[in-house]
Motif scaffolding. Structure first.
Motif, PDB file in Angstrom:
ATOM      1  N   LEU A   1       8.288 -41.143  17.681  1.00  0.00           N
ATOM      2  CA  LEU A   1       7.158 -41.153  16.755  1.00  0.00           C
ATOM      3  C   LEU A   1       6.432 -42.492  16.825  1.00  0.00           C
ATOM      4  O   LEU A   1       5.209 -42.551  16.844  1.00  0.00           O
ATOM      5  CB  LEU A   1       7.642 -40.877  15.319  1.00  0.00           C
ATOM      6  N   SER A   2       7.194 -43.562  16.894  1.00  0.00           N
ATOM      7  CA  SER A   2       6.620 -44.897  17.001  1.00  0.00           C
ATOM      8  C   SER A   2       5.774 -45.021  18.267  1.00  0.00           C
ATOM      9  O   SER A   2       4.677 -45.571  18.249  1.00  0.00           O
ATOM     10  CB  SER A   2       7.736 -45.935  17.001  1.00  0.00           C
ATOM     11  N   LYS A   3       6.260 -44.474  19.375  1.00  0.00           N
ATOM     12  CA  LYS A   3       5.507 -44.512  20.636  1.00  0.00           C
ATOM     13  C   LYS A   3       4.207 -43.716  20.517  1.00  0.00           C
ATOM     14  O   LYS A   3       3.159 -44.144  21.001  1.00  0.00           O
ATOM     15  CB  LYS A   3       6.349 -43.940  21.776  1.00  0.00           C
ATOM     16  N   GLU A   4       4.278 -42.556  19.869  1.00  0.00           N
ATOM     17  CA  GLU A   4       3.073 -41.725  19.701  1.00  0.00           C
ATOM     18  C   GLU A   4       2.032 -42.435  18.844  1.00  0.00           C
ATOM     19  O   GLU A   4       0.837 -42.414  19.149  1.00  0.00           O
ATOM     20  CB  GLU A   4       3.441 -40.378  19.075  1.00  0.00           C
ATOM     21  N   ILE A   5       2.501 -43.082  17.763  1.00  0.00           N
ATOM     22  CA  ILE A   5       1.563 -43.812  16.897  1.00  0.00           C
ATOM     23  C   ILE A   5       0.924 -44.958  17.672  1.00  0.00           C
ATOM     24  O   ILE A   5      -0.283 -45.187  17.573  1.00  0.00           O
ATOM     25  CB  ILE A   5       2.277 -44.327  15.628  1.00  0.00           C
ATOM     26  N   ARG A   6       1.697 -45.653  18.470  1.00  0.00           N
ATOM     27  CA  ARG A   6       1.144 -46.750  19.276  1.00  0.00           C
ATOM     28  C   ARG A   6       0.120 -46.221  20.294  1.00  0.00           C
ATOM     29  O   ARG A   6      -0.911 -46.836  20.542  1.00  0.00           O
ATOM     30  CB  ARG A   6       2.260 -47.510  19.971  1.00  0.00           C
ATOM     31  N   ALA A   7       0.390 -45.069  20.856  1.00  0.00           N
ATOM     32  CA  ALA A   7      -0.566 -44.473  21.825  1.00  0.00           C
ATOM     33  C   ALA A   7      -1.868 -44.070  21.118  1.00  0.00           C
ATOM     34  O   ALA A   7      -2.959 -44.298  21.638  1.00  0.00           O
ATOM     35  CB  ALA A   7       0.072 -43.262  22.500  1.00  0.00           C
ATOM     36  N   ILE A   8      -1.728 -43.487  19.944  1.00  0.00           N
ATOM     37  CA  ILE A   8      -2.931 -43.112  19.178  1.00  0.00           C
ATOM     38  C   ILE A   8      -3.726 -44.362  18.825  1.00  0.00           C
ATOM     39  O   ILE A   8      -4.957 -44.410  18.981  1.00  0.00           O
ATOM     40  CB  ILE A   8      -2.550 -42.323  17.903  1.00  0.00           C
ATOM     41  N   ASN A   9      -3.046 -45.394  18.371  1.00  0.00           N
ATOM     42  CA  ASN A   9      -3.722 -46.633  18.009  1.00  0.00           C
ATOM     43  C   ASN A   9      -4.422 -47.241  19.225  1.00  0.00           C
ATOM     44  O   ASN A   9      -5.542 -47.732  19.128  1.00  0.00           O
ATOM     45  CB  ASN A   9      -2.726 -47.633  17.420  1.00  0.00           C
ATOM     46  N   ALA A  10      -3.787 -47.189  20.367  1.00  0.00           N
ATOM     47  CA  ALA A  10      -4.396 -47.721  21.591  1.00  0.00           C
ATOM     48  C   ALA A  10      -5.652 -46.951  21.957  1.00  0.00           C
ATOM     49  O   ALA A  10      -6.651 -47.537  22.380  1.00  0.00           O
ATOM     50  CB  ALA A  10      -3.383 -47.692  22.733  1.00  0.00           C
ATOM     51  N   SER A  11      -5.628 -45.631  21.758  1.00  0.00           N
ATOM     52  CA  SER A  11      -6.830 -44.835  22.095  1.00  0.00           C
ATOM     53  C   SER A  11      -7.980 -45.142  21.151  1.00  0.00           C
ATOM     54  O   SER A  11      -9.142 -45.086  21.536  1.00  0.00           O
ATOM     55  CB  SER A  11      -6.491 -43.344  22.073  1.00  0.00           C
ATOM     56  N   PHE A  12      -7.680 -45.514  19.903  1.00  0.00           N
ATOM     57  CA  PHE A  12      -8.722 -45.861  18.949  1.00  0.00           C
ATOM     58  C   PHE A  12      -9.242 -47.273  19.182  1.00  0.00           C
ATOM     59  O   PHE A  12     -10.358 -47.602  18.805  1.00  0.00           O
ATOM     60  CB  PHE A  12      -8.218 -45.747  17.505  1.00  0.00           C
ATOM     61  N   SER A  13      -8.458 -48.094  19.796  1.00  0.00           N
ATOM     62  CA  SER A  13      -8.825 -49.490  20.004  1.00  0.00           C
ATOM     63  C   SER A  13      -9.711 -49.697  21.221  1.00  0.00           C
ATOM     64  O   SER A  13     -10.234 -50.768  21.429  1.00  0.00           O
ATOM     65  CB  SER A  13      -7.563 -50.352  20.170  1.00  0.00           C
ATOM     66  N   VAL A  14      -9.855 -48.670  22.050  1.00  0.00           N
ATOM     67  CA  VAL A  14     -10.610 -48.804  23.298  1.00  0.00           C
ATOM     68  C   VAL A  14     -12.052 -49.072  23.030  1.00  0.00           C
ATOM     69  O   VAL A  14     -12.704 -48.847  22.164  1.00  0.00           O
ATOM     70  CB  VAL A  14     -10.454 -47.545  24.167  1.00  0.00           C
TER      71      VAL A  14
END
Length: 127
Positions: free
Chosen positions: A114-127
């Motif tokens: 879950l932590s990895k998924e949240i980090r991936a979502i956050n990375a996609s929003f940060s682009v």
């Protein structure tokens, strides 16, 4: 008297011809009205008789076009508002999830996926 009868017969024949022409014009106009009605979007909620009025009066056509454009613009504005609100809430949700990351990382349970998924979502929003 016969001249008068001949004139009356000619007048009646002219009226019958005019009546037939008007019938054909009316049938053609009915088809055009149906085509115009089919072109109008249902979601704009035009009242019954709007198309007939527009066809019958030149200013009616301008009014119909103006109303259609205004309704389309209102719909576009509303959709932009919804888009902006959805985007704002998405960012707020991602921010809230990112704030949860430290608690997930410290947890003894298996939240690493879950932590990895949240980090991936956050990375996609940060682009």
């Amino acid at each position: 008297m016969t001249v008068e009868v001949k004139r009356l017969r000619c007048a009646v024949a002219d009226l019958i011809g005019e009546n037939e022409r008007l019938k054909e014009e009316n049938e053609m106009l009915s088809g055009e009205l149906a085509a115009i009605r089919d072109m109008l979007p249902d979601e704009y909620g035009f009242e019954e008789g709007t198309v007939e009025y527009a066809v019958g009066y030149p200013e009616g056509v301008k009014d119909l076009v103006r109303q259609t454009v205004e309704r389309m613009q209102l719909l576009v504005d509303h959709n932009w508002y919804l888009y902006d609100e959805a985007e704002r809430y998405s960012y707020e949700l991602v921010d809230m999830l990112v704030k949860c990351l430290p608690a997930l990382d410290e947890s003894k349970t298996d939240y690493s996926e879950l932590s990895k998924e949240i980090r991936a979502i956050n990375a996609s929003f940060s682009v």
